[in-house]
Design a protein around this motif. Structure first.
Motif, PDB file in Angstrom:
ATOM      1  N   ASP A 118       6.906  38.256  10.448  1.00 14.64           N
ATOM      2  CA  ASP A 118       5.446  38.286  10.384  1.00 14.64           C
ATOM      3  C   ASP A 118       4.965  38.359   8.934  1.00 14.64           C
ATOM      4  N   CYS A 119       5.580  39.226   8.145  1.00 11.95           N
ATOM      5  CA  CYS A 119       5.173  39.386   6.741  1.00 11.95           C
ATOM      6  C   CYS A 119       5.394  38.101   5.955  1.00 11.95           C
ATOM      7  N   PHE A 120       6.484  37.412   6.228  1.00 14.46           N
ATOM      8  CA  PHE A 120       6.767  36.151   5.540  1.00 14.46           C
ATOM      9  C   PHE A 120       5.738  35.093   5.938  1.00 14.46           C
ATOM     10  N   LEU A 121       5.415  35.024   7.223  1.00 13.72           N
ATOM     11  CA  LEU A 121       4.417  34.056   7.692  1.00 13.72           C
ATOM     12  C   LEU A 121       3.057  34.305   7.047  1.00 13.72           C
ATOM     13  N   MET A 122       2.704  35.571   6.887  1.00  9.31           N
ATOM     14  CA  MET A 122       1.426  35.906   6.248  1.00  9.31           C
ATOM     15  C   MET A 122       1.429  35.483   4.783  1.00  9.31           C
ATOM     16  N   ARG A 123       2.571  35.661   4.126  1.00 11.48           N
ATOM     17  CA  ARG A 123       2.680  35.242   2.722  1.00 11.48           C
ATOM     18  C   ARG A 123       2.624  33.713   2.623  1.00 11.48           C
ATOM     19  N   MET A 124       3.230  33.021   3.586  1.00 13.64           N
ATOM     20  CA  MET A 124       3.147  31.561   3.618  1.00 13.64           C
ATOM     21  C   MET A 124       1.695  31.094   3.713  1.00 13.64           C
ATOM     22  N   GLU A 125       0.920  31.773   4.553  1.00 10.20           N
ATOM     23  CA  GLU A 125      -0.478  31.411   4.717  1.00 10.20           C
ATOM     24  C   GLU A 125      -1.260  31.652   3.419  1.00 10.20           C
ATOM     25  N   GLN A 126      -0.968  32.763   2.758  1.00 12.70           N
ATOM     26  CA  GLN A 126      -1.644  33.079   1.494  1.00 12.70           C
ATOM     27  C   GLN A 126      -1.370  32.031   0.423  1.00 12.70           C
ATOM     28  N   GLU A 127      -0.155  31.467   0.432  1.00  8.09           N
ATOM     29  CA  GLU A 127       0.238  30.548  -0.639  1.00  8.09           C
ATOM     30  C   GLU A 127       0.309  29.093  -0.178  1.00  8.09           C
ATOM     31  N   LYS A 128      -0.372  28.773   0.920  1.00 11.36           N
ATOM     32  CA  LYS A 128      -0.264  27.423   1.486  1.00 11.36           C
ATOM     33  C   LYS A 128      -0.802  26.340   0.556  1.00 11.36           C
ATOM     34  N   ASP A 129      -1.710  26.708  -0.363  1.00  4.71           N
ATOM     35  CA  ASP A 129      -2.273  25.724  -1.287  1.00  4.71           C
ATOM     36  C   ASP A 129      -1.536  25.668  -2.622  1.00  4.71           C
ATOM     37  N   ASN A 130      -0.483  26.463  -2.746  1.00  2.09           N
ATOM     38  CA  ASN A 130       0.310  26.483  -3.983  1.00  2.09           C
ATOM     39  C   ASN A 130       1.484  25.513  -3.824  1.00  2.09           C
ATOM     40  N   PRO A 131       1.473  24.393  -4.547  1.00  8.84           N
ATOM     41  CA  PRO A 131       2.554  23.400  -4.376  1.00  8.84           C
ATOM     42  C   PRO A 131       3.922  23.911  -4.832  1.00  8.84           C
ATOM     43  N   ASP A 132       3.936  24.958  -5.654  1.00  9.59           N
ATOM     44  CA  ASP A 132       5.210  25.483  -6.165  1.00  9.59           C
ATOM     45  C   ASP A 132       5.661  26.743  -5.434  1.00  9.59           C
ATOM     46  N   THR A 133       5.031  27.036  -4.309  1.00  8.55           N
ATOM     47  CA  THR A 133       5.367  28.271  -3.604  1.00  8.55           C
ATOM     48  C   THR A 133       6.820  28.288  -3.135  1.00  8.55           C
ATOM     49  N   GLU A 134       7.387  29.472  -3.123  1.00 10.64           N
ATOM     50  CA  GLU A 134       8.727  29.660  -2.561  1.00 10.64           C
ATOM     51  C   GLU A 134       8.646  30.065  -1.093  1.00 10.64           C
ATOM     52  N   PHE A 135       7.410  30.260  -0.621  1.00  7.06           N
ATOM     53  CA  PHE A 135       7.224  30.749   0.741  1.00  7.06           C
ATOM     54  C   PHE A 135       6.840  29.582   1.646  1.00  7.06           C
ATOM     55  N   HIS A 136       7.869  28.989   2.248  1.00  5.07           N
ATOM     56  CA  HIS A 136       7.705  27.830   3.120  1.00  5.07           C
ATOM     57  C   HIS A 136       8.683  27.966   4.279  1.00  5.07           C
ATOM     58  N   MET A 137       8.691  27.006   5.174  1.00  4.80           N
ATOM     59  CA  MET A 137       9.506  27.114   6.390  1.00  4.80           C
ATOM     60  C   MET A 137      10.992  27.228   6.062  1.00  4.80           C
ATOM     61  N   GLN A 138      11.455  26.425   5.116  1.00  4.28           N
ATOM     62  CA  GLN A 138      12.867  26.491   4.755  1.00  4.28           C
ATOM     63  C   GLN A 138      13.203  27.849   4.158  1.00  4.28           C
ATOM     64  N   GLY A 139      12.247  28.395   3.393  1.00  2.16           N
ATOM     65  CA  GLY A 139      12.461  29.710   2.788  1.00  2.16           C
ATOM     66  C   GLY A 139      12.568  30.809   3.817  1.00  2.16           C
ATOM     67  N   ILE A 140      11.700  30.770   4.842  1.00  5.25           N
ATOM     68  CA  ILE A 140      11.733  31.843   5.844  1.00  5.25           C
ATOM     69  C   ILE A 140      13.015  31.781   6.673  1.00  5.25           C
ATOM     70  N   VAL A 141      13.462  30.564   7.008  1.00  8.33           N
ATOM     71  CA  VAL A 141      14.686  30.428   7.804  1.00  8.33           C
ATOM     72  C   VAL A 141      15.898  30.914   7.016  1.00  8.33           C
ATOM     73  N   ASN A 142      15.998  30.491   5.763  1.00  5.33           N
ATOM     74  CA  ASN A 142      17.196  30.835   4.988  1.00  5.33           C
ATOM     75  C   ASN A 142      17.223  32.278   4.521  1.00  5.33           C
ATOM     76  N   THR A 143      16.057  32.846   4.210  1.00 13.10           N
ATOM     77  CA  THR A 143      16.028  34.256   3.830  1.00 13.10           C
ATOM     78  C   THR A 143      16.346  35.126   5.034  1.00 13.10           C
ATOM     79  N   THR A 144      15.811  34.775   6.194  1.00 12.89           N
ATOM     80  CA  THR A 144      16.147  35.503   7.414  1.00 12.89           C
ATOM     81  C   THR A 144      17.633  35.367   7.733  1.00 12.89           C
ATOM     82  N   LEU A 145      18.181  34.173   7.518  1.00  8.87           N
ATOM     83  CA  LEU A 145      19.613  33.957   7.719  1.00  8.87           C
ATOM     84  C   LEU A 145      20.429  34.867   6.811  1.00  8.87           C
TER      85      LEU A 145
END
Length: 470
Positions: A245-272
Motif C-alpha cells: 500500500d505504501c509503495f502504491l501511494m508513493r507511485m501515485e505521488q510520483e506518477k508525473d516524474n519521468p525519472d521516478t524509481e517508484f513504478h510497477m517493476q520497482g514494486i514487484v522487485n523490491t517486494t521480491l
C-alpha cells in the motif's frame, strides 16, 4: 592489480575451482596468493578478499569505495526469446547509486512504520511461533521433514508486513510460492547456477536445470503482481495496510516524474527482495540449526536448562529474555557462523580507481568479500571448523562478541533485515526448545552436517526429526 593464477583464454581460472565448494577453492588460492588476489571468473577479472582483516578493511574502513553492488549475471536482466524473465536491478539487493539509496531508505522507513524492531513485530513472531508449535504437536511425536514448516512460519512474518496478512499453512498457493523460493535458493547454490554466473551467454543458450531458477522466480513475481493488483483495487490512502500500500501511494505521488524509481517493476522487485530474503535465509538457518542440535544433544540439554531457569514453561519467550540467556545467544551465533549460509556473500564493485593494500583495483571491478573466510578465520575462532558455542562465551559463561561474526555482511551493504532475522531466530529457536525435545530417527553418528550443495549458498541436507513434548 593484485596477483593471482594465470587465466586461460575464455575459460579464465575455472579449471582451478571446485564447482561443488567454490569458497574452499578461494580459500586454498589465498594460501598461495595472499588474502587479496585476482581471479578470472570467465573472462572478467574479480578481486577476492579472503580473511577477516581484508574484508573488514574493505567493507568498513573503505565502506564508500566498496559500496556498489557488483555484477552477478544471475541477478541481472535475463532475456529469453525477447521475454524478460528476471530483472533484479530495480529492487534493493541488486541496484546501485541513487536508485539503491531511494529503495533502501524507503524500504527501511516503511518496515519500521509497520513494526520492524518494535514490540508489534515481536508479537507477530510470537504469534506465528505458537501456530508452528501447534503444527508440531499435530505430528504426535512422529518424524517429519521440517523444511516447509519453517518456510511457512518465517514467511508469514514478512507476509504480514508486506502483504498485510498471513497465510494458512495448508494454502496451496502459499505452498507453491514457498516451493518456488526453495528451488530458487537450491538452484543458485547448484553447479549449474554457478556456471551461469561465469558464462551467462553460453549457459543462456543451452538447455539445463539452471533455467528452472528463472521459472521459479517468474512464479514468485506473478504471485506478487497479483497481490499488487488486489491492493490497487482496495487501497485506502488514509489507512495503508502494509508495504505494498505504501509503495502504491508513493507511485501515485510520483506518477508525473519521468525519472521516478517508484513504478510497477520497482514494486514487484523490491517486494521480491524483501519476501525472498525474509523467508529463505531464516528458515534455512532454523532447519540447519535443529540438525546441528540433533548432532549435539548436550548443547540442546544445556539450552533446556537455561530456558527453564530464565523463562520457565508457563509463558512465551520474549526478546527481553535474550539478555538473560547468554548460552542461547552463543548457540544461535555459532549456528550462523558454522553453517556459513552465504559463503561468498554478494559481489561488490569499487566505485573509483582504488589503491588497496598496495594494489590498484580499477573502477567497476567486481570484488567478492568471501564471508566464509571471515566466519572461519583461525585468528578469530580457535577451532573454526568445529561447532562450538564457546566461540561466543567468555571464561565466566557470558556472551562475547567476535569481530569475525559477519553472516549479514558488513558496511554500507549490510543486510537490511538483520534486526528482524536475529529476533526471529531467537524467538523461534527458544519457543521450539521450550516446548519440545528433539529426537532423530537415525543414529546421531549418521547425521551429516556438510551441505548438500555449496555455491552461492550452503544448502543443507534433507533430514527428519521428531518433536517430543516436554
Amino acid at each position: 592489480m593484485p596477483p593471482g593464477p594465470t587465466p586461460l583464454p575464455i575459460l579464465g581460472n575455472i579449471l582451478q575451482l571446485n564447482g561443488k565448494a567454490l569458497f574452499q577453492s578461494f580459500n586454498k588460492l589465498s594460501e598461495k596468493y595472499g588474502p587479496v588476489y585476482t581471479i578470472y571468473l570467465g573472462m572478467d577479472p574479480t578481486v577476492i578478499l579472503c580473511s577477516c582483516d581484508a574484508v573488514k578493511e574493505a567493507l568498513i574502513d573503505n565502506a564508500e569505495d566498496f559500496a556498489a553492488r557488483g555484477y552477478m549475471p544471475i541477478l541481472h536482466k535475463i532475456s529469453s526469446g525477447g521475454q524478460e524473465l528476471f530483472y533484479f536491478l530495480s529492487g534493493v539487493v541488486g541496484s546501485n547509486g541513487e536508485r539503491w539509496k531511494q529503495m533502501r531508505r524507503f524500504s527501511l522507513m516503511t518496515l519500521r512504520n509497520f513494526g520492524m524492531g518494535k514490540r508489534s513485530i515481536e508479537q507477530r513472531i510470537q504469534e506465528e511461533a505458537q501456530f508452528l508449535m501447534e503444527e508440531f504437536r499435530k505430528s504426535n511425536s512422529q518424524p517429519l521433514d521440517p523444511t516447509f514448516y519453517f518456510s511457512k512460519a518465517v514467511s508469514n512474518v514478512i507476509c504480514s508486513v508486506v502483504f498485510g496478512s498471513r497465510f494458512e499453512y495448508e494454502d496451496k498457493e502459499f505452498l507453491k510460492l514457498l516451493n518456488f523460493l526453495n528451488q530458487t535458493f537450491k538452484g543458485f547454490s547448484s553447479i549449474w547456477g554457478q556456471m551461469y554466473n561465469f558464462y551467462p551467454k553460453v549457459m543462456g543458450a543451452i538447455p539445463g536445470p539452471h533455467h528452472n531458477i528463472f521459472k521459479s522466480i517468474n512464479g514468485v513475481k506473478e504471485f506478487i503482481t497479483k497481490r499488487v493488483q488486489m491492493h490497487k483495487e482496495s487501497l485506502d490512502p488514509s489507512d495503508p495496510r502494509d508495504f505494498i500500500d505504501c509503495f502504491l501511494m508513493r507511485m501515485e505521488q510520483e506518477k508525473d516524474n519521468p525519472d521516478t524509481e517508484f513504478h510497477m517493476q520497482g514494486i514487484v522487485n523490491t517486494t521480491l527482495d524483501l519476501f525472498g530474503a525474509g523467508t529463505e535465509t531464516v528458515s534455512t538457518t532454523l532447519r540447519y540449526g535443529l540438525m546441528i542440535l540433533l548432532k549435539y544433544p548436550d548443547v540442546e540439554e544445556r539450552i533446556h536448562q537455561e530456558i527453564d531457569q530464565v523463562i520457565g514453561r508457563d509463558r512465551a519467550p520474549c526478546i527481553e529474555d535474550r539478555s538473560q540467556m547468554p548460552y542461547m545467544e552463543a548457540v544461535i551465533h555459532e549456528i550462523q557462523r558454522f553453517i556459513d549460509l552465504l559463503p561468498l556473500g554478494f559481489p561488490h564493485k569499487v566505485t573509483r580507481d582504488l589503491m588497496f593494500r598496495g594494489f590498484l583495483i580499477p573502477k567497476d571491478t567486481n570484488v567478492f568479500p568471501v564471508l566464509s573466510s571471515v566466519l572461519r578465520d583461525p585468528k578469530q575462532f580457535k577451532n573454526p571448523n568445529q561447532f562450538n558455542p564457546g566461540h561466543f562465551l567468555d571464561d565466566k559463561g557470558k556472551f562475547r562478541r567476535n569481530d569475525g561474526f559477519m553472516p549479514f555482511s558488513s558496511g554500507r551493504r549490510i543486510c537490511a533485515g538483520e534486526g528482524l532475522a536475529r529476533m526471529e531466530l531467537f524467538l523461534f529457536f527458544t519457543t521450539i526448545l521450550q516446548n519440545f525435545t528433539l529426537h532423530s530417527p537415525v543414529d546421531i553418528e549418521e547425521i551429516d552436517l556438510s551441505p548438500l550443495l555449496s555455491g552461492f549458498g550452503n544448502f543443507p541436507r534433507y533430514y527428519q526429526l521428531a518433536f517430543i513434548p516436554r
